[in-house]
Design an enzyme around this catalytic site. Sequence first.
Site, PDB file in Angstrom:
ATOM      1  N   ARG A  15       2.736 -15.638 -27.184  1.00 36.30           N
ATOM      2  CA  ARG A  15       3.650 -14.741 -26.491  1.00 36.30           C
ATOM      3  C   ARG A  15       5.051 -14.936 -27.070  1.00 36.30           C
ATOM      4  O   ARG A  15       5.335 -15.950 -27.703  1.00 36.30           O
ATOM      5  CB  ARG A  15       3.645 -15.027 -24.992  1.00 36.30           C
ATOM      6  CG  ARG A  15       2.309 -14.761 -24.330  1.00 36.30           C
ATOM      7  CD  ARG A  15       2.247 -15.407 -22.963  1.00 36.30           C
ATOM      8  NE  ARG A  15       3.325 -14.949 -22.107  1.00 36.30           N
ATOM      9  CZ  ARG A  15       3.883 -15.679 -21.130  1.00 36.30           C
ATOM     10  NH1 ARG A  15       3.472 -16.917 -20.916  1.00 36.30           N
ATOM     11  NH2 ARG A  15       4.841 -15.185 -20.394  1.00 36.30           N
ATOM     12  N   SER A  17       8.061 -15.082 -25.492  1.00 30.29           N
ATOM     13  CA  SER A  17       9.129 -15.686 -24.706  1.00 30.29           C
ATOM     14  C   SER A  17       9.651 -16.920 -25.435  1.00 30.29           C
ATOM     15  O   SER A  17       8.980 -17.488 -26.299  1.00 30.29           O
ATOM     16  CB  SER A  17       8.621 -16.081 -23.314  1.00 30.29           C
ATOM     17  OG  SER A  17       7.781 -17.218 -23.395  1.00 30.29           O
ATOM     18  N   LYS A  87      -2.296 -24.804 -18.279  1.00 30.67           N
ATOM     19  CA  LYS A  87      -2.453 -24.438 -16.862  1.00 30.67           C
ATOM     20  C   LYS A  87      -2.730 -22.941 -16.685  1.00 30.67           C
ATOM     21  O   LYS A  87      -3.241 -22.525 -15.639  1.00 30.67           O
ATOM     22  CB  LYS A  87      -1.224 -24.846 -16.051  1.00 30.67           C
ATOM     23  CG  LYS A  87       0.048 -24.098 -16.333  1.00 30.67           C
ATOM     24  CD  LYS A  87       1.195 -24.642 -15.488  1.00 30.67           C
ATOM     25  CE  LYS A  87       2.511 -23.942 -15.768  1.00 30.67           C
ATOM     26  NZ  LYS A  87       2.498 -22.505 -15.427  1.00 30.67           N
ATOM     27  N   ASP A  88      -2.400 -22.114 -17.699  1.00 28.47           N
ATOM     28  CA  ASP A  88      -2.646 -20.671 -17.620  1.00 28.47           C
ATOM     29  C   ASP A  88      -3.995 -20.271 -18.203  1.00 28.47           C
ATOM     30  O   ASP A  88      -4.386 -19.103 -18.101  1.00 28.47           O
ATOM     31  CB  ASP A  88      -1.551 -19.903 -18.366  1.00 28.47           C
ATOM     32  CG  ASP A  88      -0.182 -20.041 -17.723  1.00 28.47           C
ATOM     33  OD1 ASP A  88      -0.128 -20.218 -16.487  1.00 28.47           O
ATOM     34  OD2 ASP A  88       0.830 -19.983 -18.449  1.00 28.47           O
ATOM     35  N   THR A 135       9.217 -18.441  -6.263  1.00 28.88           N
ATOM     36  CA  THR A 135       8.077 -18.947  -7.029  1.00 28.88           C
ATOM     37  C   THR A 135       6.990 -17.882  -7.098  1.00 28.88           C
ATOM     38  O   THR A 135       6.789 -17.134  -6.142  1.00 28.88           O
ATOM     39  CB  THR A 135       7.491 -20.233  -6.418  1.00 28.88           C
ATOM     40  OG1 THR A 135       6.328 -20.616  -7.172  1.00 28.88           O
ATOM     41  CG2 THR A 135       7.087 -20.056  -4.978  1.00 28.88           C
ATOM     42  N   SER A 137       3.901 -18.922  -7.739  1.00 26.57           N
ATOM     43  CA  SER A 137       2.706 -19.764  -7.674  1.00 26.57           C
ATOM     44  C   SER A 137       2.276 -20.013  -6.232  1.00 26.57           C
ATOM     45  O   SER A 137       3.043 -20.559  -5.435  1.00 26.57           O
ATOM     46  CB  SER A 137       2.993 -21.106  -8.362  1.00 26.57           C
ATOM     47  OG  SER A 137       2.048 -22.087  -8.004  1.00 26.57           O
ATOM     48  N   ARG A 139       0.036 -22.203  -5.394  1.00 31.45           N
ATOM     49  CA  ARG A 139      -0.069 -23.663  -5.270  1.00 31.45           C
ATOM     50  C   ARG A 139       1.266 -24.282  -4.848  1.00 31.45           C
ATOM     51  O   ARG A 139       1.324 -25.127  -3.955  1.00 31.45           O
ATOM     52  CB  ARG A 139      -0.520 -24.255  -6.610  1.00 31.45           C
ATOM     53  CG  ARG A 139      -0.516 -25.784  -6.657  1.00 31.45           C
ATOM     54  CD  ARG A 139      -0.731 -26.282  -8.083  1.00 31.45           C
ATOM     55  NE  ARG A 139       0.264 -25.764  -9.003  1.00 31.45           N
ATOM     56  CZ  ARG A 139       1.480 -26.279  -9.159  1.00 31.45           C
ATOM     57  NH1 ARG A 139       1.846 -27.336  -8.458  1.00 31.45           N
ATOM     58  NH2 ARG A 139       2.328 -25.735 -10.017  1.00 31.45           N
ATOM     59  N   ARG A 140       2.344 -23.862  -5.510  1.00 27.34           N
ATOM     60  CA  ARG A 140       3.656 -24.394  -5.153  1.00 27.34           C
ATOM     61  C   ARG A 140       4.061 -23.951  -3.748  1.00 27.34           C
ATOM     62  O   ARG A 140       4.586 -24.734  -2.962  1.00 27.34           O
ATOM     63  CB  ARG A 140       4.702 -23.927  -6.173  1.00 27.34           C
ATOM     64  CG  ARG A 140       4.514 -24.556  -7.551  1.00 27.34           C
ATOM     65  CD  ARG A 140       5.402 -23.884  -8.592  1.00 27.34           C
ATOM     66  NE  ARG A 140       5.239 -24.523  -9.905  1.00 27.34           N
ATOM     67  CZ  ARG A 140       5.419 -23.901 -11.057  1.00 27.34           C
ATOM     68  NH1 ARG A 140       5.763 -22.630 -11.086  1.00 27.34           N
ATOM     69  NH2 ARG A 140       5.249 -24.555 -12.199  1.00 27.34           N
ATOM     70  N   ARG A 157       9.520 -13.223 -10.792  1.00 30.19           N
ATOM     71  CA  ARG A 157       8.833 -13.022 -12.074  1.00 30.19           C
ATOM     72  C   ARG A 157       9.850 -13.058 -13.191  1.00 30.19           C
ATOM     73  O   ARG A 157      11.041 -13.066 -12.975  1.00 30.19           O
ATOM     74  CB  ARG A 157       8.096 -11.661 -12.070  1.00 30.19           C
ATOM     75  CG  ARG A 157       6.951 -11.557 -11.065  1.00 30.19           C
ATOM     76  CD  ARG A 157       5.750 -12.391 -11.448  1.00 30.19           C
ATOM     77  NE  ARG A 157       5.409 -12.250 -12.853  1.00 30.19           N
ATOM     78  CZ  ARG A 157       4.777 -11.191 -13.370  1.00 30.19           C
ATOM     79  NH1 ARG A 157       4.399 -10.206 -12.586  1.00 30.19           N
ATOM     80  NH2 ARG A 157       4.512 -11.136 -14.661  1.00 30.19           N
ATOM     81  N   GLY A 158       9.376 -13.034 -14.420  1.00 31.24           N
ATOM     82  CA  GLY A 158      10.244 -13.061 -15.585  1.00 31.24           C
ATOM     83  C   GLY A 158      10.258 -14.431 -16.233  1.00 31.24           C
ATOM     84  O   GLY A 158       9.729 -15.406 -15.694  1.00 31.24           O
ATOM     85  N   ASN A 159      10.864 -14.497 -17.426  1.00 31.12           N
ATOM     86  CA  ASN A 159      10.922 -15.777 -18.120  1.00 31.12           C
ATOM     87  C   ASN A 159      11.912 -16.706 -17.421  1.00 31.12           C
ATOM     88  O   ASN A 159      12.595 -16.318 -16.475  1.00 31.12           O
ATOM     89  CB  ASN A 159      11.248 -15.583 -19.608  1.00 31.12           C
ATOM     90  CG  ASN A 159      12.605 -14.909 -19.825  1.00 31.12           C
ATOM     91  OD1 ASN A 159      13.552 -15.136 -19.085  1.00 31.12           O
ATOM     92  ND2 ASN A 159      12.689 -14.096 -20.864  1.00 31.12           N
ATOM     93  N   VAL A 160      11.984 -17.940 -17.892  1.00 32.56           N
ATOM     94  CA  VAL A 160      12.803 -18.953 -17.221  1.00 32.56           C
ATOM     95  C   VAL A 160      14.261 -18.522 -17.138  1.00 32.56           C
ATOM     96  O   VAL A 160      14.900 -18.623 -16.086  1.00 32.56           O
ATOM     97  CB  VAL A 160      12.674 -20.310 -17.943  1.00 32.56           C
ATOM     98  CG1 VAL A 160      13.671 -21.319 -17.368  1.00 32.56           C
ATOM     99  CG2 VAL A 160      11.256 -20.850 -17.814  1.00 32.56           C
ATOM    100  N   ARG A 163      14.851 -15.876 -14.514  1.00 31.28           N
ATOM    101  CA  ARG A 163      14.779 -16.434 -13.163  1.00 31.28           C
ATOM    102  C   ARG A 163      16.056 -17.190 -12.811  1.00 31.28           C
ATOM    103  O   ARG A 163      16.559 -17.099 -11.683  1.00 31.28           O
ATOM    104  CB  ARG A 163      13.560 -17.351 -13.042  1.00 31.28           C
ATOM    105  CG  ARG A 163      12.241 -16.627 -13.225  1.00 31.28           C
ATOM    106  CD  ARG A 163      11.057 -17.552 -13.007  1.00 31.28           C
ATOM    107  NE  ARG A 163       9.809 -16.906 -13.393  1.00 31.28           N
ATOM    108  CZ  ARG A 163       8.605 -17.287 -12.977  1.00 31.28           C
ATOM    109  NH1 ARG A 163       8.480 -18.315 -12.160  1.00 31.28           N
ATOM    110  NH2 ARG A 163       7.524 -16.653 -13.368  1.00 31.28           N
ATOM    111  N   CYS A 251      -6.963 -20.232 -11.963  1.00 30.57           N
ATOM    112  CA  CYS A 251      -5.813 -21.092 -12.247  1.00 30.57           C
ATOM    113  C   CYS A 251      -4.626 -20.782 -11.350  1.00 30.57           C
ATOM    114  O   CYS A 251      -3.596 -21.460 -11.434  1.00 30.57           O
ATOM    115  CB  CYS A 251      -5.418 -20.983 -13.722  1.00 30.57           C
ATOM    116  SG  CYS A 251      -5.245 -19.304 -14.344  1.00 30.57           S
TER     117      CYS A 251
END
Length: 318
Positions: A15, A17, A87-88, A135, A137, A139-140, A157-160, A163, A251
Amino acid sequence: MNQTSQQRPLRIATRASRLALWQAHYIADLLKKHSSKRPIEIVHITSEGDRNLTSPLSEFGGVGVFTREVQKAVLDGRADLAVHSLKDLPTEQAAGLQLAGIPERGPLYDVLIFPQDSEPLNGVSELPPNARIGTGSLRRRVQLLNQRTDLQMQEVRGNVETRLKKLDAGEYDALCLAEAGMVRLELLDQRVSLLLTPPEVYPAVGQGALGIECREDDEETGLLLNEISHQPTKAATTAERSLLSFLRAGCHAPIGCLSQLEEDQLQLEAVVLSGDGQERITASASGSLADARKIGVDTAKKLLDSGAGRLISNNDDS
């Protein structure tokens, strides 16, 4: 390796990013340090998860949403290998591909990131009432709700970098992100943060690790990727992924786990939570590194014996 294959570029699909590119270049550097004399090219791929930045992941096929099109580039010959955040990567192996490389794991945990000029906090208990946490996620989300029912968990959403801009613009009181991504982008030291660790917050299966796939019939690339693999990390993530696979959970399911290695022994702890975070089931198992897959299955069986299947099915939106 013959002369022709030495001259042919080794193409890495990723990807586009900044974090994904960091991962691809990291793998390229590892390959160069080992035996690969071939030139390396980076092939940029835009995934469905990158194109749709508004819908929750679970609404448009959460499992594999960031990996499918990168895998396709390898299968159709546009690239020789694909680099993923492990993890993805779904636990069910894509037909025609092999998970051939798992290098040494990076930072493992999650972090809360706060707006610029915030005061440091010592724990989740010090967050303001009804704090807005961004988040994507489940899980989080459920693990934070297990500690504080008043927290307002909001989709982001979006890249780091995107965010973080939303955080600093006042859309959230904190973001919950992976420690590994923040460290790899050299952003963690620039921010006020709170490290989230077990037993309060368990990481995702495979968190902090990279998974590299190549075609199943590409023996040459498979051998190269095996050379850059880290066997303790491979054992730990094998246990974690066998846990997830046996639970038949995606996942993005409300499942966290922690692998701990000591010499040739591996211990796996895992947690499953309800959608509101108020019900929580834990289990653990241990054994030798050679028994990694069995350790994952044994932990999963203990969770199911304690009723975790109901919690997973009730949250099966992945």
